[in-house]
Design a protein around this motif. Sequence first.
Motif, PDB file in Angstrom:
ATOM      1  N   HIS A 108       0.851  -1.193   0.000  1.00 19.91           N
ATOM      2  CA  HIS A 108       0.000   0.000   0.000  1.00 19.91           C
ATOM      3  C   HIS A 108       0.885   1.240   0.000  1.00 19.91           C
ATOM      4  N   ALA A 109       0.744   2.070  -1.054  1.00 17.02           N
ATOM      5  CA  ALA A 109       1.574   3.281  -1.169  1.00 17.02           C
ATOM      6  C   ALA A 109       0.938   4.505  -0.519  1.00 17.02           C
ATOM      7  N   GLY A 110      -0.257   4.337   0.071  1.00 16.74           N
ATOM      8  CA  GLY A 110      -0.957   5.501   0.614  1.00 16.74           C
ATOM      9  C   GLY A 110      -0.996   5.587   2.117  1.00 16.74           C
ATOM     10  N   LEU A 111      -0.082   4.913   2.786  1.00 14.88           N
ATOM     11  CA  LEU A 111      -0.129   4.878   4.253  1.00 14.88           C
ATOM     12  C   LEU A 111       0.235   6.211   4.900  1.00 14.88           C
ATOM     13  N   ALA A 112       0.779   7.147   4.114  1.00 15.91           N
ATOM     14  CA  ALA A 112       1.127   8.459   4.681  1.00 15.91           C
ATOM     15  C   ALA A 112      -0.092   9.361   4.815  1.00 15.91           C
ATOM     16  N   GLY A 113      -1.240   8.924   4.285  1.00 17.89           N
ATOM     17  CA  GLY A 113      -2.459   9.717   4.453  1.00 17.89           C
ATOM     18  C   GLY A 113      -3.117  10.113   3.142  1.00 17.89           C
ATOM     19  N   SER A 114      -4.262  10.770   3.266  1.00 16.73           N
ATOM     20  CA  SER A 114      -5.034  11.186   2.102  1.00 16.73           C
ATOM     21  C   SER A 114      -4.277  12.245   1.312  1.00 16.73           C
ATOM     22  N   LEU A 115      -4.652  12.386   0.040  1.00 15.70           N
ATOM     23  CA  LEU A 115      -4.024  13.404  -0.800  1.00 15.70           C
ATOM     24  C   LEU A 115      -4.938  13.744  -1.958  1.00 15.70           C
ATOM     25  N   GLN A 116      -4.712  14.910  -2.533  1.00 16.12           N
ATOM     26  CA  GLN A 116      -5.481  15.362  -3.685  1.00 16.12           C
ATOM     27  C   GLN A 116      -4.553  16.109  -4.630  1.00 16.12           C
TER      28      GLN A 116
ATOM     29  N   VAL B  52      -5.198  17.295   7.481  1.00 14.09           N
ATOM     30  CA  VAL B  52      -5.003  16.400   8.613  1.00 14.09           C
ATOM     31  C   VAL B  52      -5.319  17.151   9.898  1.00 14.09           C
ATOM     32  N   GLN B  53      -6.251  16.629  10.673  1.00 11.67           N
ATOM     33  CA  GLN B  53      -6.630  17.246  11.937  1.00 11.67           C
ATOM     34  C   GLN B  53      -6.888  18.752  11.770  1.00 11.67           C
ATOM     35  N   LEU B  54      -6.059  19.613  12.340  1.00 11.74           N
ATOM     36  CA  LEU B  54      -6.305  21.052  12.300  1.00 11.74           C
ATOM     37  C   LEU B  54      -5.618  21.749  11.133  1.00 11.74           C
ATOM     38  N   THR B  55      -5.004  20.975  10.243  1.00 13.74           N
ATOM     39  CA  THR B  55      -4.202  21.570   9.184  1.00 13.74           C
ATOM     40  C   THR B  55      -4.764  21.260   7.804  1.00 13.74           C
ATOM     41  N   SER B  56      -4.967  22.309   7.007  1.00 13.44           N
ATOM     42  CA  SER B  56      -5.340  22.170   5.601  1.00 13.44           C
ATOM     43  C   SER B  56      -4.222  22.824   4.799  1.00 13.44           C
ATOM     44  N   ARG B  57      -3.562  22.057   3.928  1.00 11.60           N
ATOM     45  CA  ARG B  57      -2.351  22.550   3.288  1.00 11.60           C
ATOM     46  C   ARG B  57      -2.401  22.395   1.774  1.00 11.60           C
ATOM     47  N   LEU B  58      -2.059  23.480   1.067  1.00  9.60           N
ATOM     48  CA  LEU B  58      -1.895  23.439  -0.373  1.00  9.60           C
ATOM     49  C   LEU B  58      -0.416  23.231  -0.685  1.00  9.60           C
ATOM     50  N   VAL B  59      -0.121  22.396  -1.671  1.00  8.84           N
ATOM     51  CA  VAL B  59       1.252  22.068  -2.034  1.00  8.84           C
ATOM     52  C   VAL B  59       1.497  22.511  -3.474  1.00  8.84           C
ATOM     53  N   SER B  60       2.531  23.324  -3.684  1.00  6.13           N
ATOM     54  CA  SER B  60       2.860  23.778  -5.037  1.00  6.13           C
ATOM     55  C   SER B  60       4.319  23.531  -5.403  1.00  6.13           C
ATOM     56  N   ASN B  61       5.142  23.147  -4.409  1.00  2.00           N
ATOM     57  CA  ASN B  61       6.557  22.869  -4.670  1.00  2.00           C
ATOM     58  C   ASN B  61       6.687  21.698  -5.640  1.00  2.00           C
ATOM     59  N   PRO B  62       7.364  21.893  -6.778  1.00  2.00           N
ATOM     60  CA  PRO B  62       7.453  20.849  -7.810  1.00  2.00           C
ATOM     61  C   PRO B  62       7.965  19.509  -7.298  1.00  2.00           C
ATOM     62  N   SER B  63       8.959  19.536  -6.419  1.00  2.00           N
ATOM     63  CA  SER B  63       9.508  18.275  -5.912  1.00  2.00           C
ATOM     64  C   SER B  63       8.487  17.542  -5.043  1.00  2.00           C
ATOM     65  N   GLU B  64       7.692  18.270  -4.274  1.00  2.00           N
ATOM     66  CA  GLU B  64       6.660  17.643  -3.451  1.00  2.00           C
ATOM     67  C   GLU B  64       5.516  17.132  -4.324  1.00  2.00           C
ATOM     68  N   ILE B  65       5.177  17.891  -5.355  1.00  2.00           N
ATOM     69  CA  ILE B  65       4.134  17.458  -6.288  1.00  2.00           C
ATOM     70  C   ILE B  65       4.545  16.156  -6.952  1.00  2.00           C
ATOM     71  N   GLN B  66       5.812  16.069  -7.302  1.00  2.00           N
ATOM     72  CA  GLN B  66       6.315  14.850  -7.950  1.00  2.00           C
ATOM     73  C   GLN B  66       6.136  13.640  -7.048  1.00  2.00           C
ATOM     74  N   VAL B  67       6.424  13.811  -5.761  1.00  2.00           N
ATOM     75  CA  VAL B  67       6.258  12.713  -4.804  1.00  2.00           C
ATOM     76  C   VAL B  67       4.795  12.290  -4.735  1.00  2.00           C
ATOM     77  N   LEU B  68       3.886  13.268  -4.663  1.00  2.00           N
ATOM     78  CA  LEU B  68       2.450  12.965  -4.575  1.00  2.00           C
ATOM     79  C   LEU B  68       1.962  12.268  -5.842  1.00  2.00           C
ATOM     80  N   GLU B  69       2.457  12.699  -6.992  1.00  2.00           N
ATOM     81  CA  GLU B  69       2.049  12.074  -8.251  1.00  2.00           C
ATOM     82  C   GLU B  69       2.520  10.619  -8.317  1.00  2.00           C
TER      83      GLU B  69
END
Length: 286
Positions: free
Chosen positions: A219-227, A242-259
Amino acid sequence: MGVTGQGQQFTDGTEPYGGDDESAAVLRTVGKVIKMCRERTGMTQAELGTAIGYSEEQVSSVERGRRAPKAPFLEAADQVLRAEGMIAGLKRDVEEARYPKKVRDLAKLEAEAVELCAYANTVIHGLLQTPEYARALYSMRRPLFTEDELERLVAARLSRQGIFEQQPAPIFSFVLEEVTLRRPLGGKMVMRKQLERMLEVGQLRNVEIQVMPTDREDHAGLAGSLQLLKLKGGDTVGHNEVQLTSRLVSNPSEIQVLEIRYGIIRAQALTPRESLAFIEKVLGET
């Protein structure tokens, strides 16, 4: 609520406002339009209030942008002030101003998306939720929301679902954990309607719904939900909450990991055809 000239007072046509600057600016503009129309007809605030069934204080607060008028208030004022739709036409603007800023920001991004990919691991994704399921979720939050907050949050969540009717139609990909289908949040009848809704949406040509079985050994999704939202201009934005945090991600390297993670999650899940059959099976067991 109809227009009345009997001076009957309703307390549910407006609500105190304590939101962000952007929404406050919208409500001030709405108030100015109502005041302009009222003064053009020569009516006082008290006279307008009597004519539409609200107190003078409520009318005054709306005109100053301190209270958010609900649809019945705007419709009645438009009729009495002969505004020919100028006031009633502001209903959508006022409704959106009542939504939390993070919801408005996310809705704007979703409206710009040509493709939306989402993995949900605890509850059904918001874009797929029924009103009853959404209300059940918000009712479980701690600290408790007030009834007014519940109403606004559910309305805000459901308003985002207008993206399914957008043209040209975006492409949607959802992967849901099996547990989200089996956990009877809100009760069995609420869950049955929720499963039926997913089967309905899953038939749309631009929507793919996949289920991640609980018995998967990898399972590659154990780090949590993503969009992931792929926008018209070519950019991709990520979002997670997650809990009290809602976060937008735009950093290309982080986007690559999520993809990368989402691609593997889709490969590990049931196919869309298998998933709809699985949802039908769970519905039959619920």
